[in-house]
Write a protein that holds these residues in place. Structure first.
Motif, PDB file in Angstrom:
ATOM      1  N   GLU A  51      -4.445  -4.369 -10.755  1.00 43.55           N
ATOM      2  CA  GLU A  51      -3.505  -5.267 -11.417  1.00 43.55           C
ATOM      3  C   GLU A  51      -2.296  -4.530 -11.976  1.00 43.55           C
ATOM      4  O   GLU A  51      -1.174  -5.029 -11.923  1.00 43.55           O
ATOM      5  N   GLN A  52      -2.518  -3.357 -12.544  1.00 51.64           N
ATOM      6  CA  GLN A  52      -1.445  -2.658 -13.235  1.00 51.64           C
ATOM      7  C   GLN A  52      -0.682  -1.683 -12.336  1.00 51.64           C
ATOM      8  O   GLN A  52       0.382  -1.217 -12.702  1.00 51.64           O
ATOM      9  N   SER A  53      -1.245  -1.356 -11.173  1.00 46.11           N
ATOM     10  CA  SER A  53      -0.552  -0.449 -10.253  1.00 46.11           C
ATOM     11  C   SER A  53       0.275  -1.267  -9.265  1.00 46.11           C
ATOM     12  O   SER A  53      -0.159  -2.318  -8.792  1.00 46.11           O
ATOM     13  N   GLU A  54       1.479  -0.761  -8.941  1.00 50.89           N
ATOM     14  CA  GLU A  54       2.330  -1.465  -7.985  1.00 50.89           C
ATOM     15  C   GLU A  54       1.770  -1.404  -6.580  1.00 50.89           C
ATOM     16  O   GLU A  54       1.994  -2.304  -5.765  1.00 50.89           O
ATOM     17  N   LYS A  55       1.028  -0.340  -6.256  1.00 50.04           N
ATOM     18  CA  LYS A  55       0.481  -0.193  -4.913  1.00 50.04           C
ATOM     19  C   LYS A  55      -0.881  -0.853  -4.764  1.00 50.04           C
ATOM     20  O   LYS A  55      -1.259  -1.250  -3.669  1.00 50.04           O
TER      21      LYS A  55
ATOM     22  N   THR B 117      -5.376  -2.303  -1.690  1.00 50.27           N
ATOM     23  CA  THR B 117      -5.752  -3.705  -1.841  1.00 50.27           C
ATOM     24  C   THR B 117      -5.554  -4.114  -3.295  1.00 50.27           C
ATOM     25  O   THR B 117      -5.617  -3.277  -4.215  1.00 50.27           O
ATOM     26  N   PHE B 118      -5.302  -5.396  -3.495  1.00 49.86           N
ATOM     27  CA  PHE B 118      -5.227  -5.963  -4.848  1.00 49.86           C
ATOM     28  C   PHE B 118      -6.432  -6.853  -5.152  1.00 49.86           C
ATOM     29  O   PHE B 118      -6.525  -7.410  -6.243  1.00 49.86           O
TER      30      PHE B 118
ATOM     31  N   ASN C 170      -7.266  -8.717   3.067  1.00 49.12           N
ATOM     32  CA  ASN C 170      -7.119  -8.170   1.710  1.00 49.12           C
ATOM     33  C   ASN C 170      -6.577  -6.742   1.703  1.00 49.12           C
ATOM     34  O   ASN C 170      -6.451  -6.152   0.628  1.00 49.12           O
ATOM     35  N   ILE C 171      -6.263  -6.164   2.868  1.00 44.79           N
ATOM     36  CA  ILE C 171      -5.652  -4.840   2.918  1.00 44.79           C
ATOM     37  C   ILE C 171      -4.136  -5.020   3.019  1.00 44.79           C
ATOM     38  O   ILE C 171      -3.646  -5.792   3.859  1.00 44.79           O
ATOM     39  N   GLU C 172      -3.417  -4.310   2.149  1.00 48.17           N
ATOM     40  CA  GLU C 172      -1.963  -4.446   2.088  1.00 48.17           C
ATOM     41  C   GLU C 172      -1.303  -3.699   3.264  1.00 48.17           C
ATOM     42  O   GLU C 172      -1.725  -2.611   3.635  1.00 48.17           O
ATOM     43  N   LYS C 173      -0.284  -4.332   3.837  1.00 44.40           N
ATOM     44  CA  LYS C 173       0.482  -3.703   4.921  1.00 44.40           C
ATOM     45  C   LYS C 173       1.435  -2.647   4.375  1.00 44.40           C
ATOM     46  O   LYS C 173       1.752  -1.666   5.045  1.00 44.40           O
ATOM     47  N   THR C 174       1.900  -2.915   3.137  1.00 39.13           N
ATOM     48  CA  THR C 174       2.800  -1.964   2.473  1.00 39.13           C
ATOM     49  C   THR C 174       2.290  -1.724   1.061  1.00 39.13           C
ATOM     50  O   THR C 174       2.091  -2.699   0.323  1.00 39.13           O
ATOM     51  N   PRO C 175       2.077  -0.505   0.693  1.00 40.97           N
ATOM     52  CA  PRO C 175       2.168   0.726   1.493  1.00 40.97           C
ATOM     53  C   PRO C 175       1.155   0.736   2.643  1.00 40.97           C
ATOM     54  O   PRO C 175       0.077   0.155   2.540  1.00 40.97           O
TER      55      PRO C 175
END
Length: 553
Positions: free
Chosen positions: A419-423, A482-483, A455-460
């Protein structure tokens, strides 16, 4: 019934009108006169003896005179006119026939500032009047009247008991008739604490207990009335009444004297109440974000309010303690010390957990709903109290962990990172591949597998690290962002599935950790639907080796 009550009231008024013997007291200067020894008959003080005579003290003189006067009052054929004053040289005697009841000296006369003979006639008149009154009370006519009054009181008491019982039986019937009407049972939300029948039974029990109290009070009032009728039992009547009146008087005086302390306690409680109310308002404003305090987080507002409220109430109790009745008694203090020692010995672990709970609150290690890992336990926080923390695992198991154990272990919070990390949170997994497969090919397959997972982010973008070069294989670590920390288990499962699929598509065999195969005779480990249609397993080279050996021979 009304006439009976009126008769009872008249009887009580008659019995309360006891004759009062006026005591004529000689004028004595209270400041200069010595304390006298009383002469008493029928609980009525006739006069006092102020001076000794010879070797007899005034108390011994009074005891002897009391004994003679009592014997005189008990004379069966008393002749009051035979009580006379006899003048002597050194004293004036009061005698009955040939018996001297008492002697009055010049010192006795001087103590009350009267002539000796006048004082003797005054005392003789009092003795004569008192003995006549007592003889009248013990006469046959008086006894018969008193017995009649006692019988009348008992009859009235009988009818009172009878009608009181009838009244209570009527009340009992009315209570039973109210079942499922006014007495519909007692419910607390969906829980039925009392059925209508049980509620009726409880009310009946209270009514029966009230009847017993009324009967006891009636009997307790009856006994003093009966005792007051007969002169020889009047003392018991007063004693019985004092058993009730003295405690009631003490309670009443205690309540009156306690009013200043009660007002002080009331002021302290009211002030504390409004201070706590104001703090609750401030905590609500901070929690809602309307009031911001630098360095003070919103999730601290409620626990801080609870701590301050507890301290305020504890301080209030300490302040009002001296104003509580009996707080300075040794028994009260002993019980307080005993409870304190008992609490200290029996709650050491509980206090440790409470302190740990406070520390965890202000450490902000986790909050409700966070996915955390404490030691070997992973799950979502579903409850956080001052003593324990409850975690629900991915297997839907609720685990209760004491706060002291959490404080003594390291805690991993996956939700805070996501939640608190941008990545977001980095998920990582390791796969080992042989040296015969080019590493760029492995990297691309792992990245493709991560990107194909929900649920896996493309960026980064996911990335691969080669963590070690072992004897038989290379260790490749896939890292992906992931978030969705609460879906870690499902995400990891999806990554592993996609790794298998992407490696099979790329023709990479996962031969880890130690997989032995002969490439010249065994079929590859890739599933058949990933292989070409004309694929055939290679044959062994044993025949060729044998043919070459034969030629050389």
């Amino acid at each position: 019934m009304k006439n009976m009550l009126k008769l009872m009231l008249c009887l009580l008024a008659f019995l309360s009108m006891r004759p009062v013997n006026a005591q004529v007291t000689a004028p004595v200067d209270s400041a200069s006169a010595p304390k006298g020894a009383p002469i008493v008959l029928n609980r009525d003080t006739l006069f006092y003896i102020y001076h000794p005579v010879g070797s007899f003290s005034k108390e011994e003189r009074a005891a002897a005179i009391n004994k003679r006067v009592l014997q005189l009052s008990e004379e069966r054929f008393l002749q009051p006119d035979s009580v006379k004053v006899v003048e002597n040289v050194l004293s004036t005697d009061i005698a009955y026939m040939d018996r001297v009841l008492m002697s009055i000296t010049e010192a006795d006369a001087a103590a009350v500032s009267r002539p000796r003979k006048e004082l003797a006639e005054l005392y003789a008149g009092k003795i004569k009047q008192s003995t006549i009154e007592k003889a009248r009370q013990y006469s046959l006519r008086s006894i018969l009247i008193e017995i009649g009054l006692a019988v009348l009181v008992l009859i009235i008491f009988f009818f009172l008991v009878k009608y009181v019982n009838k009244l209570f039986h009527l009340i009992f019937r009315k209570i039973e008739e109210q079942e499922n009407k006014r007495l519909k049972g007692l419910k607390l939300k969906d829980y039925e604490m009392l059925t209508p029948a049980r509620e009726v039974a409880v009310v009946l029990t209270v009514a029966k207990f009230l009847r017993l109290i009324v009967m006891f009070v009636m009997i307790y009032i009856l006994l003093p009335i009966l005792f007051s009728i007969f002169p020889w039992t009047e003392g018991y009547a007063d004693t019985l009444l004092l058993y009730i009146l003295n405690p009631l008087r003490n309670i009443g005086m205690g309540l009156i004297n306690y009013i200043p302390n009660l007002l002080t306690i009331l002021v302290i409680v009211v002030v504390t109440h409004y201070v706590v109310k104001f703090l609750r308002f401030l905590a609500g404003e901070v929690e809602s974000g309307k009031l911001e305090v630098p360095g003070f987080y919103k999730d601290w507002s409620k626990p801080t309010y609870n701590i301050v409220r507890f301290l305020l109430y504890a301080f209030m109790f300490v302040v009002i303690w001296p104003y509580l009745p009996g707080s300075d008694s040794a028994v009260f203090q002993g019980v307080s010390v005993f409870l304190g020692i008992l609490f200290s010995l029996g709650s050491s672990s509980a206090i440790a957990n409470m302190v740990a709970g406070l520390v965890l609150t202000y450490m902000r290690s986790f909050k409700l709903g966070d996915r955390i890992k404490i030691g070997e336990i992973s799950g979502d926080v579903i409850e956080k109290t001052l003593l324990v923390t409850r975690v629900r695992t991915t297997k839907n198991e609720d685990i209760t962990i004491p706060n002291a154990m959490i404080l003594n272990n390291h805690t991993t919070n996956f939700t805070t990172c996501s939640e608190q990390s941008e990545k977001g949170l980095v998920l990582h997994t390791t796969v080992t591949i042989g040296y015969d497969v080019p590493w760029p090919k492995v990297h691309q397959a792992l990245i493709d597998a991560a990107l194909a997972t929900p649920n896996i982010e493309k960026t980064p973008q996911p990335f691969v690290l080669q963590t070690s070069l072992d004897d038989f294989y290379v260790s490749y670590q896939l890292n992906a962002y992931t978030f969705a920390a609460s879906k870690m288990a499902a995400t990891y499962s999806g990554i592993h599935q996609n790794i298998q699929d992407k490696f099979n598509e790329a023709g990479i065999e996962i031969l880890s950790p130690h997989y032995r195969a002969q490439r010249d005779g065994n079929m590859v480990t890739i599933p058949a639907h990933y292989l070409p249609n004309d694929y055939q397993a290679p044959s062994f080279k044993i025949e060729q080796v044998k043919a070459e050996v034969a030629m050389h021979s």
